[in-house]
Scaffold this active site. Structure first.
Site, PDB file in Angstrom:
ATOM      1  N   HIS A 440      24.889 -13.761 -15.765  1.00  0.00           N
ATOM      2  CA  HIS A 440      25.884 -12.852 -15.401  1.00  0.00           C
ATOM      3  C   HIS A 440      25.075 -11.765 -14.292  1.00  0.00           C
ATOM      4  O   HIS A 440      25.831 -10.636 -14.742  1.00  0.00           O
ATOM      5  CB  HIS A 440      27.805 -12.846 -15.983  1.00  0.00           C
ATOM      6  CG  HIS A 440      27.657 -13.826 -15.353  1.00  0.00           C
ATOM      7  ND1 HIS A 440      29.613 -14.301 -16.732  1.00  0.00           N
ATOM      8  CD2 HIS A 440      28.249 -15.114 -14.891  1.00  0.00           C
ATOM      9  CE1 HIS A 440      29.748 -15.409 -16.110  1.00  0.00           C
ATOM     10  NE2 HIS A 440      28.572 -16.145 -15.971  1.00  0.00           N
TER      11      HIS A 440
HETATM   12  C1  LIG Z   1      22.961 -21.822 -13.900  1.00  0.00           C
HETATM   13  C2  LIG Z   1      24.622 -20.402 -13.557  1.00  0.00           C
HETATM   14  C3  LIG Z   1      25.798 -20.642 -13.627  1.00  0.00           C
HETATM   15  C4  LIG Z   1      26.659 -20.015 -13.185  1.00  0.00           C
HETATM   16  N1  LIG Z   1      27.523 -20.497 -13.821  1.00  0.00           N
HETATM   17  C5  LIG Z   1      28.618 -19.210 -12.815  1.00  0.00           C
HETATM   18  C6  LIG Z   1      29.670 -19.876 -13.090  1.00  0.00           C
HETATM   19  O1  LIG Z   1      30.512 -20.828 -13.814  1.00  0.00           O
HETATM   20  N2  LIG Z   1      30.952 -18.841 -12.022  1.00  0.00           N
HETATM   21  C7  LIG Z   1      30.851 -17.979 -11.541  1.00  0.00           C
HETATM   22  O2  LIG Z   1      31.704 -17.523 -11.257  1.00  0.00           O
HETATM   23  N3  LIG Z   1      29.768 -17.266 -11.905  1.00  0.00           N
HETATM   24  C8  LIG Z   1      28.901 -17.991 -12.740  1.00  0.00           C
HETATM   25  N4  LIG Z   1      27.131 -17.939 -11.994  1.00  0.00           N
HETATM   26  C9  LIG Z   1      27.088 -16.637 -11.430  1.00  0.00           C
HETATM   27  C10 LIG Z   1      26.559 -15.945  -9.807  1.00  0.00           C
HETATM   28  O3  LIG Z   1      26.576 -17.559  -9.270  1.00  0.00           O
HETATM   29  C11 LIG Z   1      26.302 -14.918  -9.481  1.00  0.00           C
HETATM   30  O4  LIG Z   1      26.537 -14.495  -9.730  1.00  0.00           O
HETATM   31  C12 LIG Z   1      26.155 -15.074  -7.597  1.00  0.00           C
HETATM   32  O5  LIG Z   1      26.299 -16.425  -7.568  1.00  0.00           O
HETATM   33  C13 LIG Z   1      25.382 -13.916  -6.927  1.00  0.00           C
HETATM   34  O6  LIG Z   1      25.089 -14.399  -5.796  1.00  0.00           O
HETATM   35  P1  LIG Z   1      24.366 -13.204  -5.610  1.00  0.00           P
HETATM   36  O7  LIG Z   1      24.471 -13.070  -3.868  1.00  0.00           O
HETATM   37  O8  LIG Z   1      24.219 -11.765  -5.992  1.00  0.00           O
HETATM   38  O9  LIG Z   1      22.721 -13.962  -6.088  1.00  0.00           O
HETATM   39  P2  LIG Z   1      22.394 -15.435  -6.021  1.00  0.00           P
HETATM   40  O10 LIG Z   1      23.504 -16.459  -5.192  1.00  0.00           O
HETATM   41  O11 LIG Z   1      21.294 -15.841  -6.629  1.00  0.00           O
HETATM   42  O12 LIG Z   1      21.294 -15.042  -4.392  1.00  0.00           O
HETATM   43  C14 LIG Z   1      20.339 -14.362  -3.562  1.00  0.00           C
HETATM   44  C15 LIG Z   1      19.449 -15.268  -2.444  1.00  0.00           C
HETATM   45  O13 LIG Z   1      18.344 -13.970  -1.848  1.00  0.00           O
HETATM   46  C16 LIG Z   1      17.471 -14.925  -2.213  1.00  0.00           C
HETATM   47  N5  LIG Z   1      15.659 -14.409  -2.461  1.00  0.00           N
HETATM   48  C17 LIG Z   1      15.739 -13.576  -3.837  1.00  0.00           C
HETATM   49  N6  LIG Z   1      14.531 -12.644  -3.208  1.00  0.00           N
HETATM   50  C18 LIG Z   1      14.477 -12.931  -2.186  1.00  0.00           C
HETATM   51  C19 LIG Z   1      12.925 -12.524  -1.393  1.00  0.00           C
HETATM   52  N7  LIG Z   1      12.151 -11.812  -1.624  1.00  0.00           N
HETATM   53  N8  LIG Z   1      13.074 -13.229  -0.315  1.00  0.00           N
HETATM   54  C20 LIG Z   1      13.484 -14.121   0.353  1.00  0.00           C
HETATM   55  N9  LIG Z   1      14.729 -14.928  -0.187  1.00  0.00           N
HETATM   56  C21 LIG Z   1      14.895 -13.931  -1.631  1.00  0.00           C
HETATM   57  C22 LIG Z   1      17.305 -15.984  -3.467  1.00  0.00           C
HETATM   58  O14 LIG Z   1      16.235 -17.290  -3.203  1.00  0.00           O
HETATM   59  C23 LIG Z   1      18.418 -16.169  -3.922  1.00  0.00           C
HETATM   60  O15 LIG Z   1      18.849 -17.490  -2.934  1.00  0.00           O
HETATM   61  C24 LIG Z   1      26.205 -18.614 -12.686  1.00  0.00           C
HETATM   62  C25 LIG Z   1      25.146 -18.327 -12.529  1.00  0.00           C
HETATM   63  C26 LIG Z   1      24.373 -19.303 -12.481  1.00  0.00           C
HETATM   64  C27 LIG Z   1      22.907 -18.917 -12.281  1.00  0.00           C
END
Ligand SMILES: Cc1cc2nc3c(=O)[nH]c(=O)nc-3n(C[C@H](O)[C@H](O)[C@H](O)COP(=O)(O)OP(=O)(O)OC[C@H]3O[C@@H](n4cnc5c(N)ncnc54)[C@H](O)[C@@H]3O)c2cc1C
Length: 498
Positions: A440
């Protein structure tokens, strides 16, 4: 030329791109470093840990952690359409009312719980948030054990209530309902939304203090895309600060040391990193009922034909929110219960059946940071969560481990309890040897220090950030719902200007 460029198709980016492209007059480009989300294991809930250390995982590692015996911890993050929403454990928890009221009180108007509630409701109208379809008897035993230890059933498992229960999950008909499934897929038929996969953003283009586009690398070739209105950074709590730093937006000293020209001095980029640490209290199970034998042909058939059975399990089926001290204002420990051995992220499979109780610290005082190791955009940044640098964190999680031991020894587990996976005499020592991330990370482009309350980056015009990195303080539960809410609210803020 696009109107908006959204970088990162994760939990947040899919939402922002989908919402902005609802206006047919706006041309939106969504850029994702990873591939489309075609692999079967993405969609089968119980298979999520099979994605770990695969090409669909950024597969980060922290720097050695001083308070964890110098261990460097594995941090998975999704690298595909849907980002981490395509590999997470699907637990849906909004978080505490007090979390959002605190964000507001830190100087971020519009982010109190009553302000953000409509955006949670918007998320819940798109992502399918469901009751689980197949709850293992061991998970029922966990909730019963909670009752035997004076932890009552929680009125809801949304993070605001104390007590135990079964988590709600982001699933539709027993399949994962990721941000890509719920938001992006239905938007793809719009002619005004362009989605590029396998395109790695390497630098923001800034002209006269204004973000005008992005430089990227695709199959070894460099290209540029331009945005007439705004660039929205949704690359997550690691990717977003990394891209800002590579673009010369960050602390002057760090940029100058690497020879990166300073475009905007924003001292807090990459600072304020927060995460929920967790540790497993595990036991063997004397009956062959855990998820260890979920992968059978009949279970696959059941899953494929009816979306039923143990393959629909999100693994972290049950849980509880508790206060380790009566004087704690909020619950400081959240339990995740898995009816299976969960050792080293499920990558190590002890023989036989088992169950795992995972106390997780959700009131976190320690603060870490992310910083560049080099100017190479393909070099992962240094991740230093500084787990347990605040001693209160260690004491609290140790209190959680004590409760987990008590739960495991309660009557409800008598028919099942086998040998302990770990002998835990000293809870703090157990944490130092075995604590891991609960996945997280947040806070590295925090509202109030890197972006303002409308998510506009300080010092650079036309550049917003909308993902887990903008949380000023981590919420008291799993972070996906809060991230999706941020993306819904960001879309409204942007559209108000359009
Ligand atoms: C294994 C795991 C289990 C989890 N379990 C839970 C759960 O059960 N419940 C819950 O609430 N939360 C859970 N989480 C946490 C939750 O998934 C995250 O807090 C949330 O997805 C974050 O969203 P985000 O959009 O900030 O980042 P992300 O969803 O990680 O998205 C970032 C995106 O940007 C892309 N990216 C990054 N850098 C670049 C770049 N330079 N160029 C192009 N693209 C790029 C990545 O590939 C990715 O697709 C879990 C996370 C993980 C990894």
């Amino acid at each position: 030329m696009y109107d908006y460029i959204v970088i990162g198709a994760g939990s947040a980016g899919c939402i922002v791109a989908s919402r902005l492209s609802e206006n047919p007059d706006l041309h939106v480009l969504l850029i994702e470093a990873g591939p489309p989300d075609r692999q079967r294991e993405i969609h089968i809930p119980a298979a999520f840990s099979k994605l770990f250390k695969s090409p669909l995982d950024w597969n980060f590692t922290t720097v050695p952690q001083e308070h964890l015996n110098g261990r460097a911890l594995y941090w998975p993050r999704g690298k595909m359409l849907g980002g981490s929403s395509s590999m997470n454990a699907m637990v849906y928890v909004r978080g505490r009312r007090s979390d959002y009221d605190r964000w507001r009180d830190l100087g971020n108007p519009g982010w109190g719980f009553d302000d953000v509630r409509p955006y949670f409701e918007a998320v819940e109208s798109k992502v399918s948030v469901s009751d689980q379809r197949s709850i293992n008897p061991l998970s029922h035993a966990f909730v019963e054990a909670c009752g035997q230890c004076n932890i009552a059933r929680a009125p809801s498992m949304n993070g605001d209530d104390e007590g135990a229960g079964f988590y709600r999950v982001t699933q539709r008909n027993g399949r994962r309902s990721s941000a890509a499934d719920a938001y992006l897929r239905p938007a793809l038929r719009r002619g005004n939304l362009t989605v590029w996969t396998g395109v790695h953003a390497t630098r923001l283009l800034i002209d006269n203090g204004r973000a005008t586009g992005v430089e990227y690398v695709q199959r070894g070739s460099t290209g540029q895309a331009h945005a007439a209105r705004e660039v929205i950074l949704c690359a997550g709590a690691i990717g977003s600060p990394q891209l800002l730093l590579l673009s010369g937006i960050g602390p002057r000293e760090q940029l100058e040391a690497l020879g990166i020209p300073v475009v905007a001095e924003v001292a807090s980029v990459g600072e304020n990193l927060q995460d929920h640490p967790a540790v497993v209290v595990g036991f063997g199970c004397t009956q062959p009922i855990s998820l260890s034998n979920a992968e059978t042909i009949p279970n696959f058939v059941r899953y494929l034909l009816r979306g039923q059975g143990p393959l629909t399990s999100n693994v972290a089926e049950a849980g509880a929110f508790i206060r380790t001290q009566p004087e704690c204002a909020d619950c400081d420990i959240q339990f995740h219960f898995a009816p299976v051995h969960y050792v080293e992220h499920g990558l190590v499979k002890p023989p036989g059946h088992g169950f795992s109780i995972g106390p997780t610290l959700v009131t976190v005082e320690s603060r870490g940071r992310i910083f560049l190791r080099s100017v190479d955009p393909f070099d992962p940044p240094a991740i230093d969560p500084q787990y347990f640098s605040n001693e209160a964190d260690l004491r609290r999680l140790a209190a959680g481990v004590k409760v987990a031991k008590k739960l495991a020894m309660s009557r409800a587990f008598d028919p099942y309890r086998g040998e302990p996976v770990y002998k835990i005499d000293d809870e703090e020592a157990h944490i130092r040897v075995h604590a891991e991330t609960l996945y997280h990370p947040v806070g590295t482009c925090a509202m109030g220090s890197v972006v303002d309350h409308e998510l506009r980056t300080y010092g650079i015009a036309s550049l917003r950030i909308a993902d887990a990195s903008v949380m000023p303080v981590i919420v008291g539960g799993n972070t996906q719902a809060a991230t999706m809410m941020i993306a819904e609210k960001a879309s409204h803020l942007i559209r108000d200007v359009a």
